[in-house]
Design a protein around this motif. Structure first.
Motif: not given
Lengths: 119, 333
Positions: A77-78, A81-82, A84-85, A87-88, A91-92, A95-96, A99, B131, B135, B140, B149, B156, B185, B189
Motif C-alpha cells: 500500500i505504501n 501511495l509513494e 501517487a505522490v 506522479e503529482i 506532472q509539476i 509543466a515546469q 515552460v 505518506l 498526499l 504538494l 509557473l 516566455n 493545471f 492537480l
C-alpha cells in the motif's frame, strides 16, 4: 471497533486467575505457619506458571505470523501511495519543463528572425 | 450579415487565445476549485503523531516486559532449574551457518522477537500515515509553485507570441491566459491530489482495520505478559512478608515495596489500556479522514480522541519516569 478476546486469551486469563488464587492460598498457609502445605501449593503454581509462559510465548509466535502478512500488505500500500505522490510531483516537473522549453523556443525564434533579417 | 470591423480584423493568434481563455474558465468552474476548500493537513499530521505515540508506547511497554521476563528467568535458572540453563545453550540448526536454536526458547527471547515484530508493524503504519500526510499536504500542489509557473509562462509566451506575430494579443490577454492556464493545471492537480487521497483512504480502510486489530491484539498479549510478571514479583514480596524470620521493620520495608510495585503496575497497565483504546479508535479515525476530505465541515472526534490518548500516555510516562527517578535517588541516599 469492538473487540472480542480469542479463545487462547480466555484460557490464559483463566489459568492466570487460578494461579493467582493459588498464590493467595500459599501466602495464607505461610501466615498460618503451614509451610509444607504452602510449599506444595507453590510447586503446583510453578508448574502452572511454566504452562502459562509457554502459552504466552505461543501467542506471541502466532501474532508474529499474522503480522508478517499484514506488514507485507501495508508495504505494498505504501509503495502505491509513494507512486501517487511521485506522479503529482512529476506532472509539476513536466509543466515546469514545458515552460522552460517555451522560453528556449522563444530564444530560437529570435535568433531565426535575426538570421532571416540578414538575408 | 454585417461583420463588425474589429472582429473581422482580429489577429490569427488572438482568436484561439480568446477561445482557450473561455475553455479554461469553464474547466475551472467544473472543477469548482475557486470555491472548493483545500485539504486540511492537520488531521493527517495528528494521525501520524498518534501512530508514532502508539509505536513508542507499545515499544516502551514491551521493553519493560522483556527486562522483567529476562530477570525472572535469571533468578529461576540460578535457583537450580536445569531445564532453564539448558535452554540457554543455543545450538546451530543443521545447514544454517548463521542460525541459532534453543531446545526450549525462553520467554524473554520470544518477547524480544515479539517486540521487534510489533515495532516493525507500527513503523509501516507510521510510514503509511506519513505518506497520507504527503498526499494531503498543501505543499504538494503549492500556490507559490503555480504563481512562479504562471509568471514564467507569461514572460516566455509574451516574447514568443510577439516573435511570431507583430500584431499579437496584448500583454494583458497573455497574462490572463498564463494565469488561467496554470490555474487550470493547478486545479487539475489539486483534483487529482484529492481523488488519489480519497481513493487511498477508502480502499485501504479494510487493511487499516486489520492492522488496528493486530495492534490491539499485541497490546492485550503485552498486558497478559506484564500481568504475568507482576503476579510473580508481587507473590515473592508477599511470601517475604509472611516469613517469620523477617523483622517488623523488614516487613514494613517489603510492604512498602509491594505497594510501590502495585502503584507502578496500575500505571503501566493504564498505559496499555490507553494504547488498546487508541488501536481500537484507529479505523474510525482513518474513516473520518476520508469524510473530512469530502466534507471539511464534519468533525473529527476519533482523530481528537487519538490525540487526547497521546497526551494521557505522555502524562503517565512522565509520572512513571518521576517515580523511577525518585526510587533511584532513594537507593543512592
Amino acid at each position: 471497533m469492538a473487540f472480542e478476546q480469542t479463545q487462547k486469551e480466555k484460557v490464559i486469563e483463566s489459568l492466570m486467575a487460578a494461579r493467582r488464587q493459588g498464590q493467595i492460598t500459599e501466602i495464607n498457609l505461610r501466615f498460618q505457619g503451614k509451610t509444607d502445605e504452602a510449599e506444595k501449593v507453590w510447586q503446583d503454581n510453578a508448574r502452572l506458571s511454566a504452562e502459562i509462559d509457554i502459552l504466552i510465548g505461543q501467542m506471541m509466535d502466532e501474532w508474529l505470523g499474522n503480522a508478517e502478512r499484514a506488514i507485507k500488505g501495508l508495504a505494498k500500500i505504501n509503495t502505491k501511495l509513494e507512486a501517487a505522490v511521485a506522479e503529482i510531483k512529476k506532472q509539476i516537473n513536466v509543466a515546469q519543463n514545458v515552460v522552460k522549453i517555451i522560453g528556449l523556443l522563444d530564444e530560437a525564434v529570435a535568433i531565426a528572425k535575426k538570421v532571416v533579417a540578414g538575408f | 450579415m454585417m461583420i463588425p470591423k474589429a472582429q473581422k480584423s482580429a489577429p490569427i493568434v488572438h482568436r484561439p487565445l480568446c477561445f482557450l481563455v473561455r475553455i479554461l474558465t469553464i474547466v475551472l468552474a467544473i472543477l469548482g476549485v475557486a470555491g472548493c476548500a483545500s485539504i486540511s493537513p492537520a488531521p493527517f499530521t495528528a494521525l501520524t503523531t498518534s501512530i508514532q505515540q502508539l509505536r513508542d508506547g507499545a515499544d516502551a511497554s514491551l521493553s519493560l516486559v522483556h527486562e522483567r521476563t529476562r530477570n525472572r528467568y535469571i533468578v529461576e535458572a540460578a535457583a537450580g532449574d536445569v531445564a532453564k540453563i539448558e535452554a540457554l545453550l543455543l545450538t546451530q540448526p543443521a545447514g544454517d551457518p548463521f542460525g541459532w536454536a534453543s531446545p526450549d526458547p525462553p520467554l524473554f527471547l520470544k518477547v524480544a522477537r515479539f517486540r521487534e515484530g510489533v515495532h516493525r508493524l507500527n513503523s509501516v503504519l507510521v510510514g503509511y500515515a506519513g505518506l497520507l500526510g504527503q498526499l494531503a499536504s498543501p505543499d504538494l500542489v503549492s500556490p507559490e509553485q503555480f504563481e512562479k509557473l504562471a509568471r514564467d509562462l507569461n514572460d516566455n509566451l509574451r516574447t514568443s507570441v510577439q516573435a511570431f506575430a507583430d500584431s499579437g494579443p496584448s500583454n494583458k490577454e497573455i497574462a490572463i491566459f498564463s494565469t488561467l492556464g496554470t490555474a487550470a493545471f493547478q486545479a487539475y492537480l489539486k483534483n487529482k491530489q484529492r481523488s488519489s487521497l480519497l481513493k487511498a483512504l477508502n480502499s485501504n480502510q479494510p487493511a487499516i482495520q486489520g492492522t488496528a486489530e493486530l495492534g490491539a491484539s499485541a497490546v492485550r498479549i503485552t498486558a497478559m505478559a506484564l500481568r504475568n510478571e507482576y503476579d510473580h514479583s508481587s507473590q515473592k514480596l508477599a511470601v517475604l512478608i509472611a516469613s517469620s524470620k523477617l523483622s517488623d521493620s523488614g516487613k514494613q520495608a517489603t510492604l512498602r515495596e509491594l505497594i510501590e510495585l502495585d502503584e507502578k503496575f496500575i500505571k503501566e497497565i493504564s498505559i496499555l489500556r490507553i494504547l488498546h483504546q487508541s488501536y481500537m479508535a484507529l479505523p474510525a479515525a482513518h474513516q473520518e479522514l476520508a469524510t473530512g476530505v469530502t466534507d471539511p465541515k464534519r468533525g473529527l472526534p476519533m482523530v481528537i480522541e487519538l490525540l487526547e490518548n497521546g497526551r494521557e500516555l505522555y502524562r503517565l510516562y512522565e509520572e512513571l519516569s518521576k517515580d523511577d527517578k525518585k526510587k533511584a535517588a532513594g537507593i543512592k541516599s
